[in-house]
Design a protein around this motif. Sequence first.
Motif, PDB file in Angstrom:
ATOM      1  N   SER A  20      53.986  -8.327  32.402  1.00  0.00           N
ATOM      2  CA  SER A  20      53.379  -8.988  31.246  1.00  0.00           C
ATOM      3  C   SER A  20      54.044 -10.325  30.946  1.00  0.00           C
ATOM      4  N   SER A  21      55.369 -10.396  31.051  1.00  0.00           N
ATOM      5  CA  SER A  21      56.094 -11.637  30.767  1.00  0.00           C
ATOM      6  C   SER A  21      55.788 -12.712  31.796  1.00  0.00           C
ATOM      7  N   CYS A  22      55.795 -12.347  33.055  1.00  0.00           N
ATOM      8  CA  CYS A  22      55.500 -13.310  34.119  1.00  0.00           C
ATOM      9  C   CYS A  22      54.053 -13.787  34.038  1.00  0.00           C
ATOM     10  N   GLU A  23      53.162 -12.866  33.716  1.00  0.00           N
ATOM     11  CA  GLU A  23      51.739 -13.201  33.633  1.00  0.00           C
ATOM     12  C   GLU A  23      51.479 -14.258  32.561  1.00  0.00           C
ATOM     13  N   GLU A  24      52.243 -14.221  31.462  1.00  0.00           N
ATOM     14  CA  GLU A  24      52.108 -15.232  30.406  1.00  0.00           C
ATOM     15  C   GLU A  24      52.493 -16.619  30.908  1.00  0.00           C
ATOM     16  N   ASP A  25      53.332 -16.672  31.942  1.00  0.00           N
ATOM     17  CA  ASP A  25      53.736 -17.941  32.548  1.00  0.00           C
ATOM     18  C   ASP A  25      52.916 -18.251  33.803  1.00  0.00           C
ATOM     19  N   ALA A  26      51.784 -17.568  33.961  1.00  0.00           N
ATOM     20  CA  ALA A  26      50.879 -17.760  35.106  1.00  0.00           C
ATOM     21  C   ALA A  26      51.552 -17.428  36.438  1.00  0.00           C
ATOM     22  N   ILE A  27      52.457 -16.454  36.413  1.00  0.00           N
ATOM     23  CA  ILE A  27      53.119 -15.963  37.623  1.00  0.00           C
ATOM     24  C   ILE A  27      52.670 -14.529  37.838  1.00  0.00           C
ATOM     25  N   SER A  28      52.252 -14.229  39.050  1.00  0.00           N
ATOM     26  CA  SER A  28      51.823 -12.867  39.364  1.00  0.00           C
ATOM     27  C   SER A  28      52.970 -12.122  40.033  1.00  0.00           C
ATOM     28  N   GLN A  29      53.569 -11.229  39.282  1.00  0.00           N
ATOM     29  CA  GLN A  29      54.685 -10.429  39.777  1.00  0.00           C
ATOM     30  C   GLN A  29      54.391  -8.973  39.482  1.00  0.00           C
ATOM     31  N   GLU A  30      54.544  -8.118  40.470  1.00  0.00           N
ATOM     32  CA  GLU A  30      54.249  -6.704  40.264  1.00  0.00           C
ATOM     33  C   GLU A  30      55.263  -6.067  39.319  1.00  0.00           C
ATOM     34  N   ALA A  31      54.760  -5.242  38.415  1.00  0.00           N
ATOM     35  CA  ALA A  31      55.607  -4.565  37.442  1.00  0.00           C
ATOM     36  C   ALA A  31      56.301  -3.363  38.058  1.00  0.00           C
ATOM     37  N   ALA A  32      57.531  -3.143  37.627  1.00  0.00           N
ATOM     38  CA  ALA A  32      58.302  -1.994  38.080  1.00  0.00           C
ATOM     39  C   ALA A  32      58.635  -1.061  36.917  1.00  0.00           C
ATOM     40  N   TYR A  33      58.394  -1.555  35.677  1.00  0.00           N
ATOM     41  CA  TYR A  33      58.725  -0.785  34.474  1.00  0.00           C
ATOM     42  C   TYR A  33      57.608  -0.912  33.450  1.00  0.00           C
ATOM     43  N   HIS A  34      57.467   0.118  32.624  1.00  0.00           N
ATOM     44  CA  HIS A  34      56.477   0.124  31.549  1.00  0.00           C
ATOM     45  C   HIS A  34      57.139   0.574  30.262  1.00  0.00           C
ATOM     46  N   CYS A  35      56.806  -0.095  29.154  1.00  0.00           N
ATOM     47  CA  CYS A  35      57.274   0.302  27.829  1.00  0.00           C
ATOM     48  C   CYS A  35      56.073   0.855  27.066  1.00  0.00           C
TER      49      CYS A  35
END
Length: 110
Positions: A20-35
């Motif tokens: 979610s944080s990377c996506e806000e910066d227009a970076i596509s990074q796969e998530a490894a954790y969920h809150c």
Amino acid sequence: MATACTDNKGSDHVMEYCCSSCEEDAISQEAAYHCKMCSKFFCCQCVKFREKLFKKHETYGRDAPDQWPVSKVTQDVLEKCRDHIDGHLKFYCEDHRLLCCNSCIVFNHR
């Protein structure tokens, strides 16, 4: 709800959950954790910063899939009609015991 994203290299690889944080910066990074408390996803790098800010929020890694929501990719597969590209499964035909979209119910399951 989780969304599908493609990786930074422009390949066709589809990630089920994006950070979610990377996506806000227009970076596509796969998530490894969920809150669950925030309903957000984090990559390995972003989760380190987040844990310092939100100490009482528990994050779940990929080893706890039951703590993650159903991904958008999976949800689309489950809700889409196999016979009609734009069809979403909304109806149940009791005679045939099938889930149907608008087109199926009108043409095949009156």
